[in-house]
Enzyme design. Structure first.
Site, mmCIF file in Angstrom:
data_model
loop_
_atom_site.group_PDB
_atom_site.id
_atom_site.type_symbol
_atom_site.label_atom_id
_atom_site.label_comp_id
_atom_site.label_asym_id
_atom_site.label_seq_id
_atom_site.Cartn_x
_atom_site.Cartn_y
_atom_site.Cartn_z
ATOM 1 N N VAL A 247 0.871 -1.181 0.000
ATOM 2 C CA VAL A 247 0.000 0.000 0.000
ATOM 3 C C VAL A 247 0.909 1.234 0.000
ATOM 4 O O VAL A 247 1.348 1.708 1.042
ATOM 5 C CB VAL A 247 -0.940 0.002 1.218
ATOM 6 C CG1 VAL A 247 -1.888 1.199 1.156
ATOM 7 C CG2 VAL A 247 -1.749 -1.302 1.261
ATOM 8 N N ASP A 423 5.185 1.763 3.061
ATOM 9 C CA ASP A 423 4.072 0.825 3.099
ATOM 10 C C ASP A 423 3.114 1.284 4.187
ATOM 11 O O ASP A 423 3.430 1.208 5.380
ATOM 12 C CB ASP A 423 4.598 -0.589 3.377
ATOM 13 C CG ASP A 423 3.519 -1.662 3.208
ATOM 14 O OD1 ASP A 423 2.320 -1.301 3.252
ATOM 15 O OD2 ASP A 423 3.878 -2.842 3.040
ATOM 16 N N HIS A 424 1.930 1.734 3.775
ATOM 17 C CA HIS A 424 0.982 2.305 4.725
ATOM 18 C C HIS A 424 0.441 1.255 5.700
ATOM 19 O O HIS A 424 -0.134 1.606 6.731
ATOM 20 C CB HIS A 424 -0.178 2.960 3.965
ATOM 21 C CG HIS A 424 -0.829 4.076 4.716
ATOM 22 N ND1 HIS A 424 -0.455 4.451 5.992
ATOM 23 C CD2 HIS A 424 -1.827 4.918 4.374
ATOM 24 C CE1 HIS A 424 -1.202 5.456 6.393
ATOM 25 N NE2 HIS A 424 -2.049 5.768 5.435
ATOM 26 N N ARG A 425 0.634 -0.020 5.391
ATOM 27 C CA ARG A 425 0.205 -1.066 6.323
ATOM 28 C C ARG A 425 1.105 -1.095 7.558
ATOM 29 O O ARG A 425 0.679 -1.543 8.628
ATOM 30 C CB ARG A 425 0.241 -2.437 5.635
ATOM 31 C CG ARG A 425 -0.680 -2.572 4.434
ATOM 32 C CD ARG A 425 -0.475 -3.906 3.739
ATOM 33 N NE ARG A 425 0.909 -4.050 3.271
ATOM 34 C CZ ARG A 425 1.408 -5.181 2.771
ATOM 35 N NH1 ARG A 425 0.644 -6.260 2.674
ATOM 36 N NH2 ARG A 425 2.661 -5.233 2.361
#
Length: 451
Positions: A247, A423-425
């Site tokens: 993400v 990575d937005h996760r």
């Protein structure tokens, strides 16, 4: 002694692209014997001992794998001692595997009950996996469009599959516990794994990603099809997989490096005396190691189940190098323990090795964080793609001189465009903002390293 292909990670069927020796040549320890090219980079296979080359067992264009014999070497006594210990350990492991394989064959030939052979097969797999533990590849996400299977295997379930099948499953991100086996006693073969992936890709969930249409471009005019190099082809697959699975979010900022550039210019004579070049990259990398220490979530990876963060206590920094074969990312190990001069020397050495196809396997593996610098090429910013399984990458564009208001007047300042993709996760926007604020503050006043 037979010199064999060493541990080359998860690479398979690597091509011999250069022979550095011929029968009768004398070599010293670590002299290059051959050069092989994997999907990621080219690398030399060094001589484990000094001696004379008796026979070369491979030719240009041959495909080789870990453990294949490539050269027969008449080693000088003493220098071959260490290599002999390694060979003995390898032969011991091979003998155990061979004994287990023979036991399996005997059991099957004798028509023993199914439980006996399968138990031995399981032991054989364990032996092979133990011998190969050091070359186990990192988790690779499944191809775009393939649903991620439930990572938790069935309770009490045993998977019967050979090492080649297990490696294929790891590369495709497939949980073997969910794959029905078509072999004897439910044993899983490669075709079972491929069929499982094909079925997953044609499922309704996968069909949401439309395929690129196939077009006959010759209908519109003359064309030429230029094959991608192995590095380019593998890079394209990795980038597509990372873009589909990670993400991505990108945070843009500018670092005022006016004073830093003046400091770097003052060190030009010292750099020449050291026989190296002090580009902005070593200084940026040094600043990144300091900020990564304060923000350990950026020096981490998500676990395969995406329910925990694996924070790394080591700090290996990768940096992108443009080569004739494609983009290569060498890795500087323990970058946080190196000073600016050491980083400058390592960057120069690894860049030259990358462009000359001389990188070793451990020089392109294990990265924690990557820096992609366009330097003077151009651009006011870009969106670098996260090099999964890392969770962040820093893009550096072209330095520009701009007028900046200091509260009383406009002054000329050198501003460096920075782009942090993450990575937005694993990382939220506030964390990324604080990371960039810390990095730009450090670049603006390098004296803060003394704090």
């Amino acid at each position: 002694m037979d010199v064999r292909i060493p541990d080359i990670g998860d690479a398979q069927d690597v091509e011999v692209i250069e022979l550095c020796i011929a029968p009768g040549d004398t070599v010293a320890v670590n002299d290059a014997l051959i050069v092989i090219e994997s999907d990621k980079a080219s690398m030399e296979v060094p001589a484990p001992a000094a001696g004379t080359v008796q026979e070369v067992l491979v030719s240009l264009g041959d495909l080789v794998n870990e453990g294949d014999a490539i050269v027969v070497l008449d080693a000088v006594e003493g220098t071959a001692e260490a290599a002999g210990r390694v060979a003995s350990a390898s032969e011991s492991a091979s003998e155990k595997v061979g004994e287990a394989a023979a036991a399996v064959a005997d059991e099957r030939k004798a028509g023993a009950e199914s439980g006996g052979p399968e138990k031995l097969i399981g032991e054989l797999d364990q032996l092979i996996e133990s011998a190969d533990a050091g070359a186990r590849p990192e988790h690779v996400p499944p191809p775009p469009g393939v649903p991620v299977p439930d990572p938790q295997p069935s309770v009490g379930a045993r998977v019967y599959a050979g090492p080649a099948v297990r490696r294929l499953a790891r590369e495709l991100g497939v949980d073997l516990a969910q794959v029905p086996g078509s072999g004897g006693n439910g044993r899983i073969v490669k075709d079972d794994v491929k069929a499982f992936v094909k079925q997953s890709m044609t499922s309704p969930a996968a069909s949401a990603i439309a395929a690129v249409p196939v077009i006959d471009f010759t209908r519109f005019g003359e064309v030429e099809e230029v094959p991608l190099s192995r590095v380019q082809a593998r890079g394209a697959a990795n980038l597509a997989s990372s873009w589909a699975q990670v993400v991505h979010v990108t945070q843009h900022d500018e670092g005022d490096v006016t004073d830093l550039e003046s400091f770097r210019a003052s060190l030009k004579a010292e750099a020449e005396a050291r026989g190296t070049r002090l580009t902005p990259l070593p200084l940026i990398m040094r600043a990144c190691t300091r900020v990564l220490t304060d923000f350990p979530r950026f020096n981490a990876s998500l676990n395969p189940q995406v329910n925990a963060l694996i924070v790394k206590r080591y700090m290996h920094i990768g940096f992108a190098v443009d080569t004739a074969a494609g983009l290569v990312v060498p890795v500087i190990r323990d970058a946080n323990a190196k000073g600016v001069w050491e980083l400058a020397e390592e960057i120069e050495r690894l860049s030259e090795a990358a462009r000359a196809n001389r990188l070793k396997p451990d020089e392109i593996q294990g990265g924690c964080f990557t820096i992609s610098s366009l330097g003077a090429i151009g651009g006011t910013g870009f969106t670098p793609v996260v090099n999964a399984p890392e969770v962040a990458i820093l893009g550096v564009a072209r330095l520009a001189t701009k007028p900046v208001w200091n509260g009383e007047a406009f002054t000329s300042r050198k501003l460096l465009p920075l782009s942090l993709s993450y990575d937005h996760r694993a990382i939220n926007g506030a964390e990324a903002g604080r990371f960039m604020a810390a990095l730009t503050t450090l670049l603006a006043d390098f004296r803060r390293f003394a704090l």
